[in-house]
Design a protein around this motif. Sequence first.
Motif, short mmCIF file in Angstrom:
data_model
loop_
_atom_site.label_atom_id
_atom_site.label_comp_id
_atom_site.label_asym_id
_atom_site.label_seq_id
_atom_site.Cartn_x
_atom_site.Cartn_y
_atom_site.Cartn_z
N VAL A 7 0.84 -1.21 0.00
CA VAL A 7 0.00 0.00 0.00
C VAL A 7 0.87 1.26 0.00
N PHE A 8 1.96 1.24 0.77
CA PHE A 8 2.86 2.40 0.81
C PHE A 8 3.47 2.67 -0.57
N GLN A 9 3.79 1.62 -1.30
CA GLN A 9 4.30 1.80 -2.65
C GLN A 9 3.25 2.44 -3.57
N ILE A 10 2.02 2.00 -3.40
CA ILE A 10 0.91 2.58 -4.18
C ILE A 10 0.71 4.04 -3.80
N LEU A 11 0.77 4.32 -2.50
CA LEU A 11 0.63 5.71 -2.04
C LEU A 11 1.71 6.59 -2.63
N LEU A 12 2.94 6.10 -2.63
CA LEU A 12 4.05 6.90 -3.13
C LEU A 12 3.90 7.17 -4.63
N GLU A 13 3.50 6.12 -5.37
CA GLU A 13 3.42 6.27 -6.82
C GLU A 13 2.17 7.03 -7.24
N GLU A 14 1.02 6.57 -6.78
CA GLU A 14 -0.26 7.15 -7.23
C GLU A 14 -0.64 8.41 -6.45
N GLY A 15 -0.35 8.39 -5.15
CA GLY A 15 -0.82 9.49 -4.31
C GLY A 15 0.12 10.65 -4.17
N VAL A 16 1.42 10.39 -4.35
CA VAL A 16 2.41 11.45 -4.19
C VAL A 16 3.02 11.84 -5.53
N ARG A 17 3.68 10.91 -6.19
CA ARG A 17 4.36 11.26 -7.44
C ARG A 17 3.41 11.76 -8.51
N LYS A 18 2.37 10.99 -8.77
CA LYS A 18 1.44 11.39 -9.83
C LYS A 18 0.64 12.63 -9.43
N SER A 19 0.39 12.79 -8.14
CA SER A 19 -0.35 13.96 -7.68
C SER A 19 0.41 15.25 -7.96
N MET A 20 1.75 15.17 -7.98
CA MET A 20 2.57 16.37 -8.16
C MET A 20 3.11 16.51 -9.57
N ASP A 21 2.70 15.63 -10.47
CA ASP A 21 3.24 15.58 -11.83
C ASP A 21 2.31 16.34 -12.78
N VAL A 22 2.80 17.41 -13.38
CA VAL A 22 1.94 18.24 -14.24
C VAL A 22 1.52 17.52 -15.51
N THR A 23 2.19 16.41 -15.85
CA THR A 23 1.77 15.66 -17.04
C THR A 23 0.56 14.78 -16.76
N GLN A 24 0.21 14.65 -15.50
CA GLN A 24 -0.96 13.86 -15.11
C GLN A 24 -2.19 14.76 -15.05
N LYS A 25 -3.35 14.14 -15.14
CA LYS A 25 -4.59 14.90 -15.00
C LYS A 25 -4.80 15.31 -13.53
N VAL A 26 -5.47 16.46 -13.35
CA VAL A 26 -5.88 16.85 -12.01
C VAL A 26 -6.98 15.92 -11.52
N CYS A 27 -7.87 15.52 -12.42
CA CYS A 27 -8.90 14.56 -12.06
C CYS A 27 -9.29 13.76 -13.30
N ASP A 28 -9.70 12.53 -13.06
CA ASP A 28 -10.21 11.66 -14.12
C ASP A 28 -11.72 11.60 -13.91
N TRP A 29 -12.42 12.58 -14.48
CA TRP A 29 -13.83 12.81 -14.16
C TRP A 29 -14.70 11.64 -14.60
N LYS A 30 -15.58 11.21 -13.68
CA LYS A 30 -16.60 10.21 -13.98
C LYS A 30 -17.93 10.71 -13.43
N GLU A 31 -19.00 10.41 -14.15
CA GLU A 31 -20.33 10.72 -13.63
C GLU A 31 -20.62 9.80 -12.44
N PRO A 32 -21.49 10.24 -11.51
CA PRO A 32 -21.70 9.46 -10.27
C PRO A 32 -22.05 7.99 -10.49
N GLN A 33 -22.96 7.70 -11.41
CA GLN A 33 -23.36 6.31 -11.59
C GLN A 33 -22.20 5.48 -12.15
#
Length: 487
Positions: free
Chosen positions: A18-44
């Motif tokens: 989980v810590f590896q996932i947090l570091l990659e998805e939650g930290v690195r990608k969160s701060m990477d301007v080449t990534q989307k700010v959000c991957d929008w999905k409708e509620p359903q």
Amino acid sequence: LDDPGLDIAAGEEFLQEVFQILLEEGVRKSMDVTQKVCDWKEPQELRELLDLELRSDGEGRERLLQRCRDVLRLSVRTGHPRFFNQLFSGLDHHALAGRFLTETLNTSPYTYEVAPVLVLMEEQVLAKLRELVGWSSGDGIFAPGGSMSNMLAMNVARFQRFPESRSRGNWDLPRLGLFASQESHYSILKGAALLGIGTDNVHLVRTDERGKMIPEELEKEIQRVKAEGSEPLFVCATSGTTVLGAFDPLDAIADVCARHGLWLHVDAAWGGSALLSPQLRHLLAGIHRADSVTWNPHKLLMVGLQCSAFLLRDSSGLLQRCHGVGASYLFQRDKFYDVSLDTGDKSPQCGRRADGLKLWILWKAVGTWGLGQRVERAFAATRYLLEQVKRREGFQLVTEPEFINLCFWFIPPSLRGQESSPEFWDKLGKVAPAIKEKMIRRGSMMVGYQPHGSRVNFFRQIITNPAVTRQDLDFFLDEIQELGWDL
């Protein structure tokens, strides 16, 4: 019962992954301007992707790890350099480490015996914040957000004037009057409702064109309320209003409060961090005269939600007397250590997060000077963006910013030159929501908008993230121009 009910080895292995996932998805990608700010999905669609149903049987490790990835991937990346939507944004690694420590310890700083380290840290952090306000002594507590800190101020002010209200309630009290500016945070109205004072007894004082409370209008409101037979009690001044970022003139307001014997509270949830900057602390001139202060380091200092300090100038134990009930299973008086360190009874809460730890870690990492630099960098970024807005065709300021709130309209080519048309403002009010929908669906960035008084919807751009660069700010304006060009 002879063996543990947990598979500890498997649990630790799961956490490592989980810590590896947090570091990659939650930290690195969160701060990477080449990534989307959000991957929008409708509620359903999002409900179906997440498979939210809770079932009788548990799931295996790989499925759970994928769920952790999904939570991070499908959530908004508030640490992204192009997330400008709230008064909080960005991700600080030191503060995040403090948040990990807090969650791992899983304790409440209500007594020294269960949280000795955290109680002493909280004591030190609160003392340092009071010192920056200008008090050599006093009291305080961390609260779950600025709204609750403001409500604590209202409750303590009432208790200080009418100590019998704690036991007898509002029944024998006069009708109380609370005062705040038209630009004040909505928690003042919520607090009046929660405390039984009533929203009708919150009197909103006129502001000038910059959004600052007018002291002469406060004086008039107090006189009017007195003439109607009510008892003025409490004035909330704001240092850094939510929308325009205005700072009320504290010295002049303090003079009014002193004349009438009123409690002065300063809601500096947003602007309090300017006290860390020698260049900007003049914005809060006079704050040392307040009776209480709200300050949210989770905003401009990027400590992470939540971290809100309620600071009190009084050092006589007022906070304890107002809220304490002395539960014998927590606050025994015959403990073997100094029971004054059992501070939990100062708060209306019982269980309480150790919100001071992450701020302490961050402060240790960068020092007071580094925190001040963070505030000044955000201010400089706003100045840069301001100059670009003034230069670009189609961008129009709502008002000249005093702090880090930049409010502006974008006028599409189809509306330019139509300012005298009766339909112009109605049409312009639909531009910001349309542009925001496009940017969110694209995932390119996120920024807030709102109407304000007679003004139709405009963008409110907030910069708190030190990872933001000039390129991000240029991209921000380019993106608005592109998305709104054909509206």
